[in-house]
Design a protein around this motif. Structure first.
Motif, mmCIF file in Angstrom:
data_model
loop_
_atom_site.group_PDB
_atom_site.id
_atom_site.type_symbol
_atom_site.label_atom_id
_atom_site.label_comp_id
_atom_site.label_asym_id
_atom_site.label_seq_id
_atom_site.Cartn_x
_atom_site.Cartn_y
_atom_site.Cartn_z
ATOM 1 N N GLU A 1 0.850 -1.191 0.000
ATOM 2 C CA GLU A 1 0.000 0.000 0.000
ATOM 3 C C GLU A 1 0.890 1.247 0.000
ATOM 4 N N PRO A 2 0.597 2.246 -0.853
ATOM 5 C CA PRO A 2 1.501 3.400 -0.999
ATOM 6 C C PRO A 2 1.832 4.106 0.300
ATOM 7 N N GLY A 3 0.848 4.278 1.177
ATOM 8 C CA GLY A 3 1.135 4.943 2.444
ATOM 9 C C GLY A 3 2.101 4.138 3.294
ATOM 10 N N ALA A 4 1.916 2.803 3.339
ATOM 11 C CA ALA A 4 2.812 1.944 4.109
ATOM 12 C C ALA A 4 4.208 1.959 3.514
ATOM 13 N N LEU A 5 4.293 1.986 2.185
ATOM 14 C CA LEU A 5 5.585 2.029 1.523
ATOM 15 C C LEU A 5 6.316 3.333 1.839
ATOM 16 N N GLY A 6 5.603 4.461 1.778
ATOM 17 C CA GLY A 6 6.228 5.743 2.077
ATOM 18 C C GLY A 6 6.735 5.810 3.506
ATOM 19 N N ARG A 7 5.931 5.303 4.463
ATOM 20 C CA ARG A 7 6.366 5.322 5.864
ATOM 21 C C ARG A 7 7.593 4.440 6.066
ATOM 22 N N PHE A 8 7.590 3.282 5.417
ATOM 23 C CA PHE A 8 8.739 2.381 5.542
ATOM 24 C C PHE A 8 10.010 3.049 5.023
ATOM 25 N N GLU A 9 9.925 3.701 3.873
ATOM 26 C CA GLU A 9 11.118 4.327 3.294
ATOM 27 C C GLU A 9 11.599 5.501 4.137
ATOM 28 N N ARG A 10 10.661 6.269 4.707
ATOM 29 C CA ARG A 10 11.076 7.366 5.589
ATOM 30 C C ARG A 10 11.764 6.824 6.844
ATOM 31 N N SER A 11 11.223 5.760 7.395
ATOM 32 C CA SER A 11 11.823 5.170 8.594
ATOM 33 C C SER A 11 13.192 4.585 8.285
ATOM 34 N N TRP A 12 13.319 3.972 7.116
ATOM 35 C CA TRP A 12 14.614 3.418 6.726
ATOM 36 C C TRP A 12 15.658 4.539 6.598
ATOM 37 N N ASP A 13 15.264 5.632 5.966
ATOM 38 C CA ASP A 13 16.181 6.769 5.811
ATOM 39 C C ASP A 13 16.599 7.320 7.171
ATOM 40 N N LEU A 14 15.643 7.417 8.111
ATOM 41 C CA LEU A 14 15.971 7.920 9.445
ATOM 42 C C LEU A 14 16.959 6.988 10.132
ATOM 43 N N LEU A 15 16.731 5.681 10.031
ATOM 44 C CA LEU A 15 17.629 4.723 10.666
ATOM 45 C C LEU A 15 19.043 4.827 10.094
ATOM 46 N N GLU A 16 19.139 5.002 8.782
ATOM 47 C CA GLU A 16 20.465 5.147 8.164
ATOM 48 C C GLU A 16 21.165 6.414 8.642
ATOM 49 N N ARG A 17 20.409 7.511 8.750
ATOM 50 C CA ARG A 17 21.026 8.773 9.196
ATOM 51 C C ARG A 17 21.536 8.647 10.627
ATOM 52 N N VAL A 18 20.740 8.035 11.485
ATOM 53 C CA VAL A 18 21.151 7.886 12.883
ATOM 54 C C VAL A 18 22.362 6.964 12.971
ATOM 55 N N GLU A 19 22.372 5.911 12.176
ATOM 56 C CA GLU A 19 23.456 4.938 12.233
ATOM 57 C C GLU A 19 24.796 5.550 11.854
ATOM 58 N N ARG A 20 24.780 6.495 10.923
ATOM 59 C CA ARG A 20 26.028 7.126 10.508
ATOM 60 C C ARG A 20 26.694 7.870 11.670
ATOM 61 N N GLY A 21 25.908 8.461 12.541
ATOM 62 C CA GLY A 21 26.479 9.207 13.654
ATOM 63 C C GLY A 21 26.578 8.435 14.951
ATOM 64 N N HIS A 22 25.725 7.415 15.114
ATOM 65 C CA HIS A 22 25.649 6.701 16.397
ATOM 66 C C HIS A 22 25.484 5.196 16.147
ATOM 67 N N PRO A 23 26.477 4.552 15.574
ATOM 68 C CA PRO A 23 26.321 3.132 15.216
ATOM 69 C C PRO A 23 26.068 2.218 16.412
ATOM 70 N N ALA A 24 26.658 2.537 17.566
ATOM 71 C CA ALA A 24 26.495 1.660 18.728
ATOM 72 C C ALA A 24 25.047 1.657 19.218
ATOM 73 N N VAL A 25 24.402 2.822 19.208
ATOM 74 C CA VAL A 25 23.004 2.886 19.659
ATOM 75 C C VAL A 25 22.096 2.149 18.682
ATOM 76 N N VAL A 26 22.315 2.336 17.388
ATOM 77 C CA VAL A 26 21.493 1.640 16.398
ATOM 78 C C VAL A 26 21.689 0.137 16.521
ATOM 79 N N ARG A 27 22.916 -0.284 16.736
ATOM 80 C CA ARG A 27 23.169 -1.714 16.921
ATOM 81 C C ARG A 27 22.397 -2.241 18.125
ATOM 82 N N ASP A 28 22.392 -1.489 19.211
ATOM 83 C CA ASP A 28 21.699 -1.921 20.423
ATOM 84 C C ASP A 28 20.204 -2.069 20.174
ATOM 85 N N VAL A 29 19.622 -1.146 19.429
ATOM 86 C CA VAL A 29 18.186 -1.218 19.127
ATOM 87 C C VAL A 29 17.890 -2.392 18.192
#
Length: 425
Positions: free
Chosen positions: A54-82
Motif C-alpha cells: 500500500e503506498p502509504g505503508a511504503l512511504g512510511r517504511f522508506e522514511r523510517s529506513w532513511d531515518l535509521l540510516e542517518r542515525v546509524e552514521r552518527g551513532h552506530p552503537a546505539v542503532v546496533r543496540d536497538v
C-alpha cells in the motif's frame, strides 16, 4: 551467514557450556550479523514487491529506513543496540514470514518505532509524525505511551521529547528525557507512560510491554501467554532476579557474569496451572520467557537453562550442527514425548549446563543445605539422562561433522563432571 570462521578453541568452549568471554563475544557478533541480514532481506523484499505494498505503508517504511540510516552514521552503537534488542528479532521474523497483503503492510509499520527509538536515544532535534492506529506508541526496550490519537507528532531537542496527539499545538503530559547520552538512556514520566523496567545488577530489563515479546498466532501459543503489565508484581520479579544473581555469584561466578552479559530481557509469562513455564525464541537470543520461578534457586536454574537454548540457537546459525528435519524421533529422559534430533541436542545442551551448575552447588562450601541436597539429587538423575541423550546424538547420522564434534566435546565435559553420586550432599 557470512561471519568469520569459528576458532576451534571457542567452539570447544561453547560445546562444554563454558562461560568464557571469547565464545560470548563471538555469539554477539553473529547475532548482529544475522539481524542486519534479516533487515536487508526485508528491504529487498519491499523493493521487489513495491506494487503490492500500500503506498502509504511504503512511504512510511522508506522514511523510517532513511531515518535509521542517518542515525546509524552518527551513532552506530546505539542503532546496533536497538536492532539487536530481542523483540526486534521477533518482529523481523514475523514480518518476513507474512505473505503480501494488509497484514504485511501493518507489520512494516513497526520500523517506525525501531528507527524512532534509535533517533530519540541519540538526542538531537527531531520533528516527525507517526501513525498510531492502536493508540499505543511502543518504543522497543524503552516503554509504551498511550495516546488516544491516530497520528502523533513527536518533537525533540537535545534532551527532551514531547508528543502531540493529532499534531496538536499543546503536547500530551508525558515527556521523555535523555538522562544518559553516552549509553542512550531515556527516562519517561506522565500518567500515560509505562517504562520497560530495569532489573538490578546489570542492564537486563523486565519487558512486559513490547507487542512482539511473544510471537502472535500458532507460534506464540506453543511458547505461552505473555503476562499483562497491570497484573505483574514488578518488585517480586526484581527481588527474584537479584536473589538468583546472588546465588549464582556465590556458586559459579563465571556463570553469573555470563547471565549478566547475555540475558537482555526477561519476559513474564502467565503460569499454566501450578507448572512453571520457561522458553526461548530462536529469533530472540538474549530473551528469557518465563513465569515467575519459585525462589532464587528456581530463577537461577531457569536463567542458565534458557540461556543455553539461546546460545545453541545462535551458534547453529553460524555453524549448522544438524541437517533439515527428518521423521526420526527419539526418547529422552527429561520429557515424555519423542523428540527430533534438534530437540535432543537442545535439551542435552541445556541440561548439561544445569548438571554443571548442580555439581557446583552440591560441592561448593557455604551453599545453603536445602539447595545443596536438592542439587545433588538432580545432578545424579540428570547426569544419566544427558549421557543417554549424548549416545543418541553420537550415533545419529543427522548431525553435520561440526555437530558431531560439538556432541563429542559435550560428551567430554559430561564425563569430566563425574558419575559419583552426590545425593548425600
Amino acid at each position: 551467514m557470512n561471519v568469520a570462521p569459528l576458532p576451534a578453541p571457542a567452539f570447544a568452549e561453547l560445546a562444554r557450556t563454558s562461560s568464557a568471554p571469547a565464545g560470548l563475544t563471538l555469539l554477539r557478533s553473529a547475532l548482529h550479523t544475522r539481524r542486519l541480514l534479516l533487515l536487508k532481506a526485508l528491504l529487498v523484499r519491499v523493493h521487489g514487491q513495491r506494487e503490492a505494498v500500500e503506498p502509504g505503508a511504503l512511504g512510511r517504511f522508506e522514511r523510517s529506513w532513511d531515518l535509521l540510516e542517518r542515525v546509524e552514521r552518527g551513532h552506530p552503537a546505539v542503532v546496533r543496540d536497538v536492532l539487536d534488542y530481542p523483540m526486534t528479532g521477533v518482529w523481523l521474523a514475523t514480518v518476513l514470514a507474512e505473505p503480501a497483503g494488509p497484514g504485511f503492510d501493518r507489520l512494516l509499520a513497526r520500523l517506525d518505532m525501531v528507527s524512532l527509538t534509535a533517533a530519540l536515544r541519540c538526542g538531537g532535534p527531531l520533528d516527525l509524525t507517526v501513525e498510531n492506529p492502536d493508540g499505543l506508541l511502543s518504543l522497543p526496550g524503552v516503554g509504551r505511551l498511550r495516546v488516544a490519537a491516530d497520528r502523533v507528532r513527536i518533537s525533540a531537542d537535545d534532551r527532551t521529547v514531547r508528543f502531540h496527539p493529532d499534531g496538536a499545538r499543546h503536547p500530551a503530559p508525558a515527556v521523555l528525557t535523555l538522562v544518559d547520552r553516552r549509553h542512550g538512556v531515556l527516562a519517561g514520566r506522565g500518567p500515560d507512560w509505562s517504562p520497560v523496567r530495569p532489573l538490578p545488577r546489570g542492564t537486563a530489563r523486565l519487558d512486559d510491554l513490547d507487542p512482539y515479546r511473544v510471537p502472535v498466532g500458532a507460534a506464540g501459543g506453543s511458547v505461552g501467554t505473555a503476562a499483562d503489565h497491570d497484573d505483574i508484581d514488578h518488585a517480586a520479579w526484581s527481588a527474584r532476579w537479584h536473589a538468583a544473581h546472588e546465588l549464582l555469584a556465590y556458586t559459579d561466578p563465571g556463570r553469573a557474569v555470563e547471565v549478566t552479559r547475555s540475558v537482555r530481557v526477561i519476559v513474564p509469562l502467565v503460569p499454566r496451572g501450578s507448572r512453571h513455564r520457561g522458553a526461548t525464541l530462536s529469533a530472540a537470543p538474549g530473551a528469557v520467557l518465563t513465569s515467575l520461578p519459585d525462589g532464587a534457586q528456581g530463577m537461577a536454574e531457569t536463567l542458565v537453562h534458557e540461556l543455553h537454548h539461546s546460545k545453541l540457537a545462535t551458534l547453529h546459525e553460524i555453524v549448522p550442527l544438524y541437517g533439515p528435519g527428518r521423521d526420526a524421533v527419539h526418547q529422552v529422559g527429561w520429557r515424555p514425548d519423542l523428540r527430533p534430533i534438534a530437540g535432543v541436542l537442545h535439551g542435552a545442551y541445556a541440561h548439561l549446563a544445569l548438571a554443571d551448575l548442580w555439581r557446583r552447588a552440591a560441592t561448593v562450601d557455604g551453599v545453603r543445605k536445602s539447595w545443596r541436597s536438592d542439587a545433588g539429587q538432580q545432578f545424579d538423575e540428570l547426569h544419566d539422562q544427558v549421557g543417554e541423550a549424548l549416545a543418541i546424538l553420537l550415533e545419529s547420522d543427522e548431525l553435520t561433522p561440526e555437530g558431531r564434534e560439538f556432541a563429542e566435546q559435550m560428551r567430554r565435559h559430561h564425563a569430566s563432571l563425574g558419575a559419583a553420586p552426590l545425593a548425600a550432599g
